[in-house]
Design a protein around this motif. Structure first.
Motif, mmCIF file in Angstrom:
data_model
loop_
_atom_site.group_PDB
_atom_site.id
_atom_site.type_symbol
_atom_site.label_atom_id
_atom_site.label_comp_id
_atom_site.label_asym_id
_atom_site.label_seq_id
_atom_site.Cartn_x
_atom_site.Cartn_y
_atom_site.Cartn_z
ATOM 1 N N ALA A 86 45.518 44.955 47.065
ATOM 2 C CA ALA A 86 44.950 43.326 47.310
ATOM 3 C C ALA A 86 44.147 43.199 48.597
ATOM 4 N N HIS A 87 44.503 43.762 49.700
ATOM 5 C CA HIS A 87 43.826 43.706 50.787
ATOM 6 C C HIS A 87 42.399 44.514 50.668
ATOM 7 N N ALA A 88 42.591 45.629 49.947
ATOM 8 C CA ALA A 88 41.312 46.412 49.943
ATOM 9 C C ALA A 88 40.662 45.888 48.842
ATOM 10 N N SER A 118 35.260 22.382 47.197
ATOM 11 C CA SER A 118 35.697 21.716 46.265
ATOM 12 C C SER A 118 35.475 22.473 44.927
ATOM 13 N N LEU A 119 34.599 23.550 45.003
ATOM 14 C CA LEU A 119 34.311 24.515 44.057
ATOM 15 C C LEU A 119 35.479 24.987 43.278
ATOM 16 N N LEU A 120 36.605 25.231 44.161
ATOM 17 C CA LEU A 120 37.714 25.804 43.579
ATOM 18 C C LEU A 120 38.606 24.830 43.255
ATOM 19 N N SER A 121 38.427 24.819 41.521
ATOM 20 C CA SER A 121 39.215 23.772 40.980
ATOM 21 C C SER A 121 40.102 24.500 39.649
ATOM 22 N N ASP A 122 39.948 25.805 39.516
ATOM 23 C CA ASP A 122 40.812 26.318 38.474
ATOM 24 C C ASP A 122 42.185 26.357 38.695
ATOM 25 N N PRO A 123 43.190 26.079 37.988
ATOM 26 C CA PRO A 123 44.502 26.184 38.068
ATOM 27 C C PRO A 123 45.139 27.436 39.002
ATOM 28 N N ALA A 124 44.366 28.491 38.465
ATOM 29 C CA ALA A 124 44.652 29.856 38.848
ATOM 30 C C ALA A 124 44.287 30.028 40.404
ATOM 31 N N GLU A 125 43.151 29.410 40.718
ATOM 32 C CA GLU A 125 42.500 29.256 41.982
ATOM 33 C C GLU A 125 43.712 28.505 43.059
ATOM 34 N N HIS A 133 45.683 39.624 42.390
ATOM 35 C CA HIS A 133 45.478 40.580 41.279
ATOM 36 C C HIS A 133 45.258 39.906 39.941
ATOM 37 N N SER A 134 46.127 38.630 39.887
ATOM 38 C CA SER A 134 46.082 37.788 38.555
ATOM 39 C C SER A 134 44.889 37.232 38.515
ATOM 40 N N LEU A 135 44.219 36.742 39.586
ATOM 41 C CA LEU A 135 43.264 35.934 39.697
ATOM 42 C C LEU A 135 42.022 36.740 39.445
ATOM 43 N N TYR A 136 41.888 37.991 39.967
ATOM 44 C CA TYR A 136 41.102 38.963 39.944
ATOM 45 C C TYR A 136 40.754 39.305 38.360
ATOM 46 N N HIS A 137 41.739 39.599 37.793
ATOM 47 C CA HIS A 137 42.026 40.066 36.243
ATOM 48 C C HIS A 137 41.489 38.901 35.246
ATOM 49 N N MET A 138 41.668 37.824 35.661
ATOM 50 C CA MET A 138 41.138 36.558 34.690
ATOM 51 C C MET A 138 39.698 36.697 34.760
ATOM 52 N N GLY A 139 39.199 37.003 36.095
ATOM 53 C CA GLY A 139 37.579 36.828 36.133
ATOM 54 C C GLY A 139 37.034 37.796 34.854
ATOM 55 N N GLU A 195 33.301 32.661 35.575
ATOM 56 C CA GLU A 195 33.455 31.774 36.467
ATOM 57 C C GLU A 195 34.423 32.068 37.675
ATOM 58 N N LEU A 196 35.405 32.672 37.306
ATOM 59 C CA LEU A 196 36.650 32.814 38.249
ATOM 60 C C LEU A 196 36.223 34.189 39.151
ATOM 61 N N ARG A 197 35.240 34.786 38.883
ATOM 62 C CA ARG A 197 35.053 36.048 39.506
ATOM 63 C C ARG A 197 34.688 35.866 41.069
#
Length: 581
Positions: free
Chosen positions: A454-456, A483-490, A528-534, A539-541
């Motif tokens: 995750a850190h890497a 404010s551009l962070l709006s997705d529930p996963a973020e 990691h979950s947020l990364y894979h959603m991208g 738009e989550l990348r």
């Protein structure tokens, strides 16, 4: 920025307002009012037990208190909604602005985010490892060393003034056995055939010590009676073993602030002073103990001894401090050592013992309680056994140690970082299986890899974002349009980051550094979950190739995660990975 503390303060302020307006009776204590994450995240962001803990002393129904409190809480702009659940729990949902502000705070605070003033600078002595200076550290010592070192770092992070201390057990018969063992290696260095008998130490680690002794004294001790060489070789061998132990600790990245020699207690009056302190309190007397459990009158010889009245401080039986022949028991120097620590002015003492010392806990706590008049708490943590596995089979003993697996064996197999993290993936008093194959596995099932990855991953994203021209220093990211962070996963990732300051205080209060390892795994999982959603939702990348503003906001969130992971790994004594290989 501890959001949980802030919201608790809000709850307490509203309870005081209810006192003032007469909605609650006077004289209530709010000490047990807590604000914490709800058991089910679907119920909200935080929950408080205020109504439940105040109902009985207020002689009111919990729901009645809760409904009044909810009305007041809902008026605060930080609270999006407040609802009464069940018999009187209150679930709170916070404004998303708070989570974005928290990300900004992490970036501005950096590595100090989550540091606490809870300890208020109180002096704490953490004694750990304290192995007999008779050989290299083994795997059991490894767990104690990692646990003690991580606990010391955790307490420092939580605002305590911490001393890391090693008690050298160099005053007992075991160092005489060490001297005799080194003498055999010394004779061996002179070409003689020797046999290791009578419990002497056969490990190869004493071969260079025997050679070093030969280099120093030549053949001066060859053929000489033990009375000629025992004292000198004992000192020489003990020094050599402590050098070996210090090197072992260094390999594990453990550095002690103080080494205290048991031998320094003998012949200096320190033991006598400690016992005189207890005697002045009426806690030393001459008496005969009852026979130990399992003994019969036929095989039990009652002997008058000097006893410490430890039962007056919570022990099961009184304990001997001097034998009938006038010699000190093993307990006497331990009392003197802790008396010295009390005299040094520590506000709290913590001892890390192996599981085989469980029977020593009550007597040692009784001694410190008596010596400090109950003013200096002693917490004793026991570390359970470690079972080593490799290729599906128990890992064999070390030849160089003679009869056990050494710390060096473990570190040489997997490295210090992996060793330290894995040793903290279980609570200290739970047995631990250490599988050399699994701890090097690159999968989600390996917490070391998962957290480091995750850190890497964040480091890689930062580098990629920088290559697109985005400004990615922490100062720049703190100014991003969050404010551009709006997705529930973020927002979920930000919420997990927000738990860090609270986690530090809970782990510090309970002396449980394994909580840090557990939390880091959970935080890494969110990242990691947020990364894979991208992969399915571009738009989550983390890096938005055509949108520098969005990239900056998303990288700000990822970087906040990395800051917390780095701080947490720092407490565990693990170096954060910049890239995975």
């Amino acid at each position: 920025m501890n959001l949980f503390s802030q919201i608790r303060e809000l709850v307490i302020d509203n309870l005081h307002a209810m006192l003032s307006e007469g909605s609650l009776p006077r004289g209530l204590s709010f000490d047990n009012v807590a604000v914490e994450p709800p058991r089910d995240a679907a119920h909200g962001d935080m929950a408080t037990n205020a109504a439940m803990v105040l109902a009985k002393p207020a002689q009111m129904k919990p729901r009645d208190i809760a409904e009044l409190l909810v009305q007041n809480l809902a008026m605060d702009p930080r609270i999006e909604s407040a609802e009464v659940a069940g018999p009187g729990f209150i679930n709170l949902r916070l404004s998303e602005t708070l989570w974005r502000d928290l990300v900004k705070n992490v970036l501005e605070t950096g590595a100090d985010f989550g540091r606490s003033g809870m300890g208020q600078g109180k002096k704490v002595n953490v004694e750990y490892v304290s192995a007999n200076p008779t050989g290299p550290l083994h795997v059991g010592h490894t767990r104690g060393a990692v646990f003690g070192d991580a606990l010391a770092s955790l307490l420092d992070f939580a605002g305590y003034d911490v001393t890391r201390e090693y008690y050298i057990n160099d005053g007992g018969a075991q160092v005489d056995v060490l001297a005799r063992s080194v003498y055999l290696r010394y004779l061996e260095a002179h070409g003689q055939d020797v046999a290791f008998e009578d419990g002497t130490y056969p490990g190869d680690y004493l071969v260079p010590v025997g050679q070093a002794l030969k280099d120093k004294v030549g053949d001066a001790y060859v053929g000489q009676d033990e009375s000629v060489w025992l004292v000198e070789i004992r000192e020489f061998a003990t020094a050599a073993m402590m050098d070996l132990i210090r090197d072992d600790l260094k390999a594990l990245n453990v550095t002690m602030d103080k080494f205290f020699s048991e031998k320094s207690l003998y012949g200096t009056g320190l033991i006598e002073d400690a016992l005189a302190s207890l005697e002045a309190k009426g806690l030393i007397y001459e008496g005969v103990l009852e026979p130990p459990k399992g003994k019969t009158p036929e095989d039990w010889e009652p002997r008058e001894q000097t006893l410490f009245k430890s039962t007056e401080h919570g022990d099961d039986v009184d304990r001997p401090v001097k034998k009938s022949d006038g010699a000190w028991t093993y307990f006497a120097p331990d009392i003197a050592y802790h008396y010295d620590k009390v005299q040094r002015g520590y506000d709290e003492l913590i001892d890390i013992f192996g599981a085989d010392h469980g029977g020593y806990v009550k007597r040692m706590k009784a001694a410190v309680s008596a010596l400090s008049d109950g003013q200096t708490p002693l917490d004793i943590k026991l570390t359970q056994l470690v079972k080593l596995w490799k290729n599906g089979e128990p890992f064999k003993m070390s030849k160089r140690a003679g009869n056990f697996v050494t710390l060096r064996d473990v570190v040489e197999q997997v490295g210090a970082d992996v060793t330290r993290f894995v040793m903290l993936t279980r609570k200290n008093d739970a047995p631990l299986d250490f599988d050399f194959d699994k701890v090097l596995e690159q999968s989600k099932d390996n917490p070391v890899f998962y957290v480091q990855y995750a850190h890497a991953r964040v480091c890689s994203a930062l580098k990629k974002a920088g290559e697109t021209g985005a400004a990615v220093t922490d100062a720049d990211l703190a100014c991003a349009d969050l404010s551009l962070l709006s997705d529930p996963a973020e927002i979920a990732v930000a919420k997990k980051v927000a738990e860090w300051p609270r986690l530090v205080e809970i782990a510090g209060r309970t002396n449980e550094p394994h909580r840090v390892a557990f939390y880091l795994y959970e935080l890494a999982s969110e990242l990691h979950s947020l990364y894979h959603m991208g992969k399915d939702k571009p738009e989550l990348r983390f890096v938005q190739e055509d949108n520098a503003q969005a990239t900056q906001a998303k990288i700000a969130l990822a970087r906040a995660v990395a800051i917390v992971i780095s701080a947490g790994l720092g407490i565990l004594g693990v170096t954060p990975a910049q890239e995975m290989r």
